[in-house]
Design a protein around this motif. Structure first.
Motif, PDB file in Angstrom:
ATOM      1  N   LEU A  95       0.832  -1.215   0.000  1.00 32.40           N
ATOM      2  CA  LEU A  95       0.000   0.000   0.000  1.00 32.40           C
ATOM      3  C   LEU A  95       0.864   1.261   0.000  1.00 32.40           C
ATOM      4  O   LEU A  95       0.562   2.238  -0.689  1.00 32.40           O
ATOM      5  CB  LEU A  95      -0.922  -0.007   1.217  1.00 32.40           C
ATOM      6  CG  LEU A  95      -2.033  -1.083   1.214  1.00 32.40           C
ATOM      7  CD1 LEU A  95      -2.795  -1.052   2.516  1.00 32.40           C
ATOM      8  CD2 LEU A  95      -2.982  -0.875   0.031  1.00 32.40           C
ATOM      9  N   ASP A  96       1.962   1.208   0.796  1.00 33.72           N
ATOM     10  CA  ASP A  96       2.834   2.384   0.838  1.00 33.72           C
ATOM     11  C   ASP A  96       3.501   2.619  -0.517  1.00 33.72           C
ATOM     12  O   ASP A  96       3.646   3.761  -0.960  1.00 33.72           O
ATOM     13  CB  ASP A  96       3.902   2.208   1.921  1.00 33.72           C
ATOM     14  CG  ASP A  96       3.308   2.256   3.323  1.00 33.72           C
ATOM     15  OD1 ASP A  96       2.173   2.752   3.456  1.00 33.72           O
ATOM     16  OD2 ASP A  96       3.979   1.768   4.274  1.00 33.72           O
ATOM     17  N   LYS A  97       3.899   1.571  -1.196  1.00 31.96           N
ATOM     18  CA  LYS A  97       4.532   1.706  -2.497  1.00 31.96           C
ATOM     19  C   LYS A  97       3.564   2.287  -3.532  1.00 31.96           C
ATOM     20  O   LYS A  97       3.915   3.169  -4.320  1.00 31.96           O
ATOM     21  CB  LYS A  97       5.028   0.328  -2.976  1.00 31.96           C
ATOM     22  CG  LYS A  97       6.336  -0.124  -2.378  1.00 31.96           C
ATOM     23  CD  LYS A  97       7.513   0.591  -3.022  1.00 31.96           C
ATOM     24  CE  LYS A  97       8.840   0.046  -2.522  1.00 31.96           C
ATOM     25  NZ  LYS A  97       9.968   0.734  -3.188  1.00 31.96           N
ATOM     26  N   LEU A  98       2.333   1.764  -3.530  1.00 31.32           N
ATOM     27  CA  LEU A  98       1.334   2.271  -4.472  1.00 31.32           C
ATOM     28  C   LEU A  98       1.049   3.740  -4.240  1.00 31.32           C
ATOM     29  O   LEU A  98       0.856   4.521  -5.183  1.00 31.32           O
ATOM     30  CB  LEU A  98       0.050   1.460  -4.353  1.00 31.32           C
ATOM     31  CG  LEU A  98       0.115   0.000  -4.848  1.00 31.32           C
ATOM     32  CD1 LEU A  98      -1.187  -0.719  -4.506  1.00 31.32           C
ATOM     33  CD2 LEU A  98       0.369  -0.035  -6.350  1.00 31.32           C
TER      34      LEU A  98
ATOM     35  N   ASP B 227     -10.897   4.089   0.520  1.00 26.40           N
ATOM     36  CA  ASP B 227     -10.856   3.182   1.672  1.00 26.40           C
ATOM     37  C   ASP B 227     -11.478   1.826   1.351  1.00 26.40           C
ATOM     38  O   ASP B 227     -10.975   0.791   1.815  1.00 26.40           O
ATOM     39  CB  ASP B 227     -11.588   3.818   2.865  1.00 26.40           C
ATOM     40  CG  ASP B 227     -10.824   5.011   3.412  1.00 26.40           C
ATOM     41  OD1 ASP B 227      -9.602   5.098   3.139  1.00 26.40           O
ATOM     42  OD2 ASP B 227     -11.429   5.847   4.107  1.00 26.40           O
ATOM     43  N   ASP B 228     -12.568   1.813   0.564  1.00 28.72           N
ATOM     44  CA  ASP B 228     -13.215   0.532   0.244  1.00 28.72           C
ATOM     45  C   ASP B 228     -12.298  -0.355  -0.594  1.00 28.72           C
ATOM     46  O   ASP B 228     -12.194  -1.561  -0.360  1.00 28.72           O
ATOM     47  CB  ASP B 228     -14.526   0.789  -0.515  1.00 28.72           C
ATOM     48  CG  ASP B 228     -15.575   1.438   0.379  1.00 28.72           C
ATOM     49  OD1 ASP B 228     -15.444   1.288   1.622  1.00 28.72           O
ATOM     50  OD2 ASP B 228     -16.504   2.071  -0.136  1.00 28.72           O
TER      51      ASP B 228
ATOM     52  N   ALA C 244     -10.600  -3.963   0.327  1.00 28.07           N
ATOM     53  CA  ALA C 244     -10.724  -5.150  -0.524  1.00 28.07           C
ATOM     54  C   ALA C 244      -9.348  -5.697  -0.898  1.00 28.07           C
ATOM     55  O   ALA C 244      -9.124  -6.921  -0.918  1.00 28.07           O
ATOM     56  CB  ALA C 244     -11.514  -4.794  -1.779  1.00 28.07           C
ATOM     57  N   MET C 245      -8.414  -4.758  -1.184  1.00 28.94           N
ATOM     58  CA  MET C 245      -7.072  -5.190  -1.546  1.00 28.94           C
ATOM     59  C   MET C 245      -6.373  -5.884  -0.359  1.00 28.94           C
ATOM     60  O   MET C 245      -5.724  -6.925  -0.516  1.00 28.94           O
ATOM     61  CB  MET C 245      -6.244  -3.986  -1.997  1.00 28.94           C
ATOM     62  CG  MET C 245      -4.830  -4.349  -2.413  1.00 28.94           C
ATOM     63  SD  MET C 245      -3.914  -2.910  -2.998  1.00 28.94           S
ATOM     64  CE  MET C 245      -2.326  -3.685  -3.301  1.00 28.94           C
ATOM     65  N   VAL C 246      -6.547  -5.305   0.838  1.00 24.26           N
ATOM     66  CA  VAL C 246      -5.951  -5.913   2.038  1.00 24.26           C
ATOM     67  C   VAL C 246      -6.517  -7.301   2.264  1.00 24.26           C
ATOM     68  O   VAL C 246      -5.800  -8.256   2.555  1.00 24.26           O
ATOM     69  CB  VAL C 246      -6.185  -5.010   3.265  1.00 24.26           C
ATOM     70  CG1 VAL C 246      -5.834  -5.754   4.543  1.00 24.26           C
ATOM     71  CG2 VAL C 246      -5.375  -3.727   3.152  1.00 24.26           C
TER      72      VAL C 246
END
Length: 342
Positions: free
Chosen positions: A298-301, A311-312, A316-318
């Motif tokens: 997430l930090d890289k993206l 946030d949604d 979902a990605m997490v």
């Protein structure tokens, strides 16, 4: 250990010198008897009678003197008594002669080994465990071994004790075996089998809640267990054995636990518990790594502005990443080719 043994202070002579003297006395007494018989048959009967009596007396003394020879090998000793009174311990290696009226009992000072069969005991938490020990011991105080322990009753053949070294040492070995069993039960009952048994009794607060990790760790860590603290347990075992065997003048050279396992009736259950604990520990490591990887993704993206996620979509990605990273089976990718417009 308080020693009551002391060295023999009576007359000791070289065995080979006394052997020569005894042979000379034996020959002299036999010659005297023969010569006295010749005199009795002749004219001087009174002189022959005195010579015969003296020769017979000399022969009896000679027979008694033959009983004073002793022979000792290295690490053997003779415990001497003078009509029931302890007169010291003779331990000089070689061939010697002492007063034959001293009573003697041979003992072995060599190291002996005891491999005790595993016994069932309850550990600190009440779990039945099988535990065994190997013990190396030797005789240190012969006075205590012979006169403060009833070796006569302990021996399999009481009549052999005193004249037979093996009978006496076997009697002492029975004493060591019984005391080792008692010491092993005492030591094993003071410790839990392993850390899992200790953690099952974790400290709680006054309202029954488990304490926080810091207090719980400080309460659990450092607690010795039978499985993880072998050196400490062996030292404790040696100390207890020294206290118990000092009565018989026995020194403990080494004592070590050589067998440790759960009792058969709970072994299968404990194995499943250990397997479950291992699985939980592995899962914790996997989840910790997965969370770290998701955060990094997430930090890289976000830092490289590859894609903007609300946030949604982040949730979902997490969820998808955690399923992929924590799952046992390989992920099956699904390709989204777009939507069809009718």
């Amino acid at each position: 250990m308080e020693f009551k043994e002391f060295m023999f202070k009576g007359t000791v002579m070289n065995g080979f010198v006394m052997l020569f003297v005894n042979l000379a006395v034996l020959i002299l007494s036999i010659v005297g008897i023969v010569y006295s018989i010749v005199l009795l048959d002749g004219s001087d009967g009174s002189q022959g009678g005195w010579l015969l009596g003296g020769s017979i007396l000399l022969l009896v003394v000679n027979i008694v003197m033959w009983c004073g020879f002793i022979q000792l090998e290295p690490n053997e000793a003779k415990v001497t008594t003078w009509f029931g009174k302890y007169s010291g311990t003779f331990s000089q290696t070689g061939f010697y002669w002492i007063n034959p009226f001293y009573g003697t009992k041979k003992v072995s000072l060599r190291a002996r080994n005891l491999d005790a069969e595993p016994i069932k005991v309850n550990d600190k938490t009440g779990n039945p465990v099988m535990i065994g020990l190997v013990l190396v011991w030797k005789l240190k105080d012969t006075y205590k071994a012979l006169f403060e322990v009833d070796s006569q009753t302990m021996a399999a053949n009481p009549n052999a004790v005193g004249s037979d070294t093996k009978g006496l040492m076997n009697a002492l070995e029975n004493f060591v075996r019984v005391q080792s069993d008692a010491a092993l039960r005492q030591v094993a009952g003071q410790y839990a089998y392993d850390d899992e048994d200790t953690k099952s009794n974790e400290p709680t607060a006054a309202d029954g809640r488990l304490l926080d990790n810091v207090h719980r760790t400080s309460a659990i860590d450092g607690s010795p267990t039978l499985r993880s603290s072998a050196e400490e347990i062996n030292e404790q075992l040696e100390q207890k054995l020294d206290e118990r065997l000092a009565l018989a003048g026995i020194e403990v050279v080494e004592a070590r636990i050589n067998y440790l396992a759960y009792a058969p009736e709970i072994a299968a259950v404990m194995l499943r518990r250990q397997q479950a604990s291992a699985i939980i520990t592995a899962r914790e490591k996997i989840v910790e790594g997965a969370v770290s990887m998701v955060k990094m993704a997430l930090d890289k993206l976000s830092d490289e502005n590859i894609v903007d996620l609300d946030d949604d979509k982040k949730a979902a990605m997490v969820s998808n990443l955690l399923v992929v990273l924590c799952g046992d089976d390989s992920a099956q990718p699904v390709v989204n080719a777009g939507t069809l417009n009718h």
